[in-house]
Scaffold this active site. Structure first.
Site, short mmCIF file in Angstrom:
data_model
loop_
_atom_site.label_atom_id
_atom_site.label_comp_id
_atom_site.label_asym_id
_atom_site.label_seq_id
_atom_site.Cartn_x
_atom_site.Cartn_y
_atom_site.Cartn_z
N LYS A 209 0.89 -1.16 0.00
CA LYS A 209 0.00 0.00 0.00
C LYS A 209 0.93 1.21 0.00
O LYS A 209 1.22 1.81 1.04
CB LYS A 209 -0.94 -0.05 1.21
CG LYS A 209 -2.12 0.89 1.05
CD LYS A 209 -3.22 0.54 2.04
CE LYS A 209 -4.26 1.64 2.12
NZ LYS A 209 -4.99 1.93 0.90
N1 PMP Z 1 -7.51 -1.69 -3.37
C1 PMP Z 1 -7.02 -0.45 -3.18
C2 PMP Z 1 -6.31 0.22 -4.30
C3 PMP Z 1 -7.19 0.20 -1.95
O1 PMP Z 1 -6.70 1.44 -1.77
C4 PMP Z 1 -7.88 -0.46 -0.92
C5 PMP Z 1 -8.07 0.23 0.39
N2 PMP Z 1 -6.98 0.02 1.24
C6 PMP Z 1 -8.38 -1.76 -1.15
C7 PMP Z 1 -8.18 -2.33 -2.39
C8 PMP Z 1 -9.12 -2.49 -0.08
O2 PMP Z 1 -8.26 -2.81 0.97
P1 PMP Z 1 -8.78 -2.97 2.47
O3 PMP Z 1 -9.99 -3.82 2.40
O4 PMP Z 1 -7.64 -3.64 3.16
O5 PMP Z 1 -9.08 -1.61 2.96
#
Ligand code: PMP
Length: 300
Positions: free
Chosen positions: A158
């Site tokens: 991330k």
């Molecule tokens: N894809 C992207 C590009 C994101 O920014 C997020 C949010 N973090 C997600 C998927 C979903 O991740 P999560 O469920 O861990 O928030």
């Protein structure tokens, strides 16, 4: 909320201190700003508890490792600091944003010895999409930008730099009146939206979701797969091509910010928010503790 993010009351956890919100500033010559050498998390607190906090802290540490740096805090210390940031701002239901970046010691592509900084902000943040858009289902349009291959970018981190194409894609479709963009991957397969994963209910009665081989395998995605399995709804992780979009009867997004958000349209295809989506949305709300009277334990 219209107040600017640099002009608010409260405090931000910044390199171990609680700093008044407006004074949590960086120097303009910061490596993270110029070269996107930064990683972050997005977490939600419900009823005073940050959902899956340790999973988020672990992902932050892993993202940093992928970017070639080590966080100054251990995972338990990050957990504790996130809780402190919420408590210091009286956040009971809100969003938590821990982040880390390379500082200003060296300014150039190479920044081997730069100090790693960390900060954590927390603020009230009710819904990612407007309640109107959520009730009808949000409208997506396929983006022109594509998720890169794992040989092109650190796709499972991330990391700030990966959001460059997300902002470009979201701005482009918002200008045409859509709520968000659907991103394909570098091979032309359906991937995810700009900040959430995607699920489809297909005529076989099963939920289908793309293999997360070149984008985040979201914590919400994993939670929802566990909840679906517990409810007897079969989930298939597979390659999904754009020409299949017309066959789906329900579509929804999953993400910490988006939670479970029904999708009402993708390009020319329309979907009605349906039973499976509402069942999983309710199960998710119960799992995170939003609806304590119906609380069930989320499958990990
Ligand atoms: N894809 C992207 C590009 C994101 O920014 C997020 C949010 N973090 C997600 C998927 C979903 O991740 P999560 O469920 O861990 O928030």
């Amino acid at each position: 909320m219209s107040e600017s993010f640099d002009d608010r009351d409260g405090v931000i956890w910044f390199d171990g201190d609680m700093v008044p919100w407006r004074e949590a500033r960086l120097h303009v010559l910061t490596h993270g700003l110029h070269y996107a050498s930064g990683v972050f998390e997005g977490e939600r607190a419900y009823g005073g508890v940050i959902f899956k906090l340790t999973e988020h802290s672990e992902r932050l540490a892993k993202s940093a490792e992928t970017m070639g740096f080590e966080l100054p805090l251990s995972v338990p210390e990050i957990d504790a600091a996130c809780k402190e940031a919420c408590a210091a701002n009286d956040i009971v239901d809100g969003y938590v944003r821990p982040f880390a970046w390379r500082g200003s010691d060296m300014m150039g592509v190479s920044a081997q010895s730069n100090t790693i900084h960390m900060a954590i902000a927390a603020w009230p943040w009710p819904s990612y999409f407007s309640p109107e858009a959520r009730s009808k289902g949000i409208r997506l349009k396929t983006a022109e930008w594509r998720r890169p291959s794992p040989e092109t970018a650190p796709v499972h981190a991330k990391a700030a730099g990966l959001y460059m194409i997300c902002t470009l894609s979201k701005h482009a479709v918002e200008a045409e009146g859509y709520d968000d963009a659907l991103m394909l991957d570098w091979r032309g397969r359906v991937a995810e939206s700009t900040g959430a994963n995607i699920f489809f209910l297909f005529p076989d009665g099963k939920l289908h979701t793309p293999d997360p081989d070149c984008f985040l395998d979201g914590i919400t995605r994993q939670t929802v797969i566990g909840l679906a399995c517990g409810l007897g709804i079969e989930v298939v992780e597979r390659i999904i091509m754009p020409d299949e979009l017309g066959q789906a009867s329900e579509v929804f997004l999953t993400g910490t910010a988006a939670e479970v958000t029904p999708v009402g349209a993708i390009d020319e295809h329309a979907y009605a928010p349906g039973k499976i989506t509402s069942t999983l949305s309710e199960a998710y709300e119960a799992a995170v503790g939003k609806t304590p009277e119906k609380a069930v334990s989320a499958a990990e």
